[in-house]
Design an enzyme around this catalytic site. Structure first.
Site, short mmCIF file in Angstrom:
data_model
loop_
_atom_site.label_atom_id
_atom_site.label_comp_id
_atom_site.label_asym_id
_atom_site.label_seq_id
_atom_site.Cartn_x
_atom_site.Cartn_y
_atom_site.Cartn_z
N CYS A 23 -10.93 -6.78 -33.74
CA CYS A 23 -10.14 -7.69 -34.74
C CYS A 23 -8.59 -7.22 -34.41
O CYS A 23 -8.30 -6.09 -34.64
CB CYS A 23 -10.55 -7.16 -36.03
SG CYS A 23 -9.75 -7.91 -37.43
N MET A 54 -7.47 -15.67 -36.09
CA MET A 54 -7.87 -14.29 -35.80
C MET A 54 -6.80 -13.85 -34.87
O MET A 54 -6.14 -14.64 -33.87
CB MET A 54 -8.99 -14.27 -35.10
CG MET A 54 -10.28 -14.75 -35.80
SD MET A 54 -10.37 -16.66 -35.59
CE MET A 54 -11.44 -17.01 -34.25
#
Length: 393
Positions: free
Chosen positions: A104, A317
Site C-alpha cells: 500500500c 492508490m
C-alpha cells in the site's frame, strides 16, 4: 460456557495518504500471530471486523472500503542498511481473506512517522528540527522505500499546510521515494511482463482490448477509457453502482492477471484480490471532483481512474500512482499516449478526488525499460493510539 476477557493489543490507528489502517509492532502481537499463517490472518480479520456480510465493519476498526480495511506490521529491519520491515495486509471486507500480495503506497507514508514515534530510529539520527529519512524494507514485495519525515522540536511533525486531494484537512508534507519499484513477478521477469508496451488482451465477454501491463509500484493493467465506454472523468457512483461495469472490469483484471503470469487459472483471482489493479486512462478533460472542486483540462496531463478490491477507488492508490508515472515516462504506452506522448519525468493526473503529481525516472538497458525511482508527496497522521481489543477466540 467459559467467557474469556478480550485480548488487549497495543496498536496505532493511522492515516497515510488517502488510506488509513491499524498499525502494530510485531513484538506486540500474540505469539501465534508473530509469524505468517492462519492465526495472524484470523487476528487481523477480527481487528478489522471481517468477514462482514453486511459490508459495514460495525464490529471492527475497518471502514468497509478498500482504503480503510488495511493492517500494517512493523518490525526491526531484517535486511542491512534499513531501519524497519513493513508488512502490509489488505483485509477483504466480505470474505475471510487477507491479501499479502502487494504494497500500500499510501500507508507507506505512515510507516516512517510510526517508526520514529515507536523507537525504531536511533535518537542521535533525529534532529531537533528538520527531517529524518527512514529506510523502509517493504517485505511484501522486497523493495526499498525512503520516507522523509519532518521533525519539529525533536518529534514527528504532523500538522502543516500541505493539501492532498482526497484528504479533508491539510497536514505536514512527507516525501516518499520508491527505489527500483519495478517488480519482476510473473512470467516475463521485467517491468513489462509480456515484453510489450501495448498488448492485445482477449477478455471473455468483452472482446479484444489494447492494454499496457506493468509491474512498477504494483502490477497494473491499463486500458483506454474510450474502449470500455468511459471518458476518464467518472466518479465512484458511475462505476460502483453499476454491477455490469464491475463485472466487466473484474473480467479485465482476471484476463490481465493470467496474461501477466500472476495466476495460472481464473479461479485463483479470488485469492489475489489486491493485485493486479485495473486502471483506465484518457486525455485531459474538464470535470468536477467528488468534493465539488473543478478540475481544468489544462491543469492535468491525463485522467486516470483505478479499481481497488472490486470498486472504483475514491482517489488513487499510491502504488498505482507509481505505475501511472512510470508508464507515462515510457514513450508508446497507453498512459504515455493519453498524456500526449513524448518523454517526461513527471506527470500530473486527474482522479475522482482531484489531482496528483508523481515523478518517475526510467531508462532503457539492453532494450529493456526499467524504473530507478519514483517520487511523490503525501501526508500522514496518528488518529488514535492505545490498545485494540479482540475476543480471544
Amino acid at each position: 460456557m467459559d467467557f474469556k476477557p478480550q485480548l488487549r493489543i497495543p496498536a496505532t490507528y493511522m492515516r497515510g495518504g488517502t488510506s488509513k489502517g491499524v498499525f502494530f509492532r510485531l513484538e506486540d502481537l500474540p505469539e501465534a500471530a508473530r509469524v505468517p499463517g492462519p492465526a495472524r490472518d484470523a487476528l487481523l480479520m477480527r481487528v478489522i471486523g471481517s468477514p462482514d456480510p453486511y459490508g459495514k465493519h460495525t464490529d471492527g476498526m475497518g471502514g468497509a472500503t478498500s482504503s480503510t480495511s488495511k493492517t500494517v506490521i512493523v518490525a526491526p529491519a531484517s535486511v542491512p542498511d534499513h531501519d524497519v520491515d513493513y508488512l502490509y495486509g489488505q483485509v477483504s471486507i466480505d470474505t475471510a481473506f487477507v491479501d499479502w500480495s502487494g504494497n500500500c503506497g499510501n500507508l507507506s507514508t505512515a510507516v516512517g512517522p510510526f517508526a520514529v514515534a515507536n523507537g525504531f530510529i536511533p535518537a542521535e539520527r533525529i534532529p531537533q528540527d528538520g527531517s529524518v529519512t527512514v529506510r523502509v524494507w517493504q517485505a511484501n514485495i522486497g523493495k526499498t522505500i525512503l520516507v522523509h519525515v519532518p521533525i519539529t522540536g525533536g518529534q514527528v511533525q504532523e500538522t502543516g499546510d500541505f493539501e492532498l486531494d482526497g484528504v479533508t484537512f491539510p497536514a505536514a508534507e512527507i516525501v516518499l521515494e520508491f527505489v527500483n519499484p519495478s517488480d519482476d513477478e510473473g512470467d516475463g521477469g521485467s517491468m513489462f511482463p509480456t515484453g510489450n508496451l501495448v498488448d492485445e488482451l482477449d477478455v471473455p465477454g468483452i472482446g479484444t482490448l489494447k492494454t499496457t501491463m506493468i509491474t512498477a509500484g504494483i502490477p497494473t493493467v491499463f486500458v483506454e477509457a474510450s474502449a470500455i465506454g468511459y471518458d476518464g472523468t467518472e466518479l465512484q457512483p458511475a462505476i460502483n453502482d453499476d454491477k455490469a461495469a464491475l463485472a466487466a472490469l473484474e473480467a479485465i483484471r482476471v484476463a490481465g492477471a493470467l496474461r501477466m503470469g500472476l495466476i495460472k487459472t481464473p479461479e485463483e483471482a479470488a485469492t489475489r484480490q489486491h493485485t493486479p489493479k485495473v486502471a483506465f486512462v484518457a486525455p485531459p478533460k474538464d470535470y468536477v471532483s467528488s468534493s465539488g472542486k473543478r478540475i481544468a483540462a489544462d491543469a492535468i496531463d491525463l485522467n486516470v481512474r483505478a479499481m481497488s478490491m472490486g470498486k472504483l477507488h475514491h482517489a488513487m492508490m499510491g502504488t498505482a500512482s507509481v505505475a501511472i508515472a512510470t508508464a507515462a515516462a515510457v514513450p508508446g504506452t497507453l498512459v504515455n499516449i493519453a498524456a500526449g506522448g513524448g518523454t517526461r519525468d513527471a506527470v500530473r493526473f486527474g482522479h475522482p478526488s482531484g489531482t496528483l503529481r508523481v515523478g518517475a525516472s526510467v531508462e532503457q538497458v539492453d532494450g529493456q525499460w526499467t524504473v530507478t525511482r519514483a517520487v511523490m508527496s503525501r501526508s500522514a497522521r496518528v488518529l488514535m493510539e492505545g490498545w485494540v481489543r479482540v475476543p480471544q477466540d
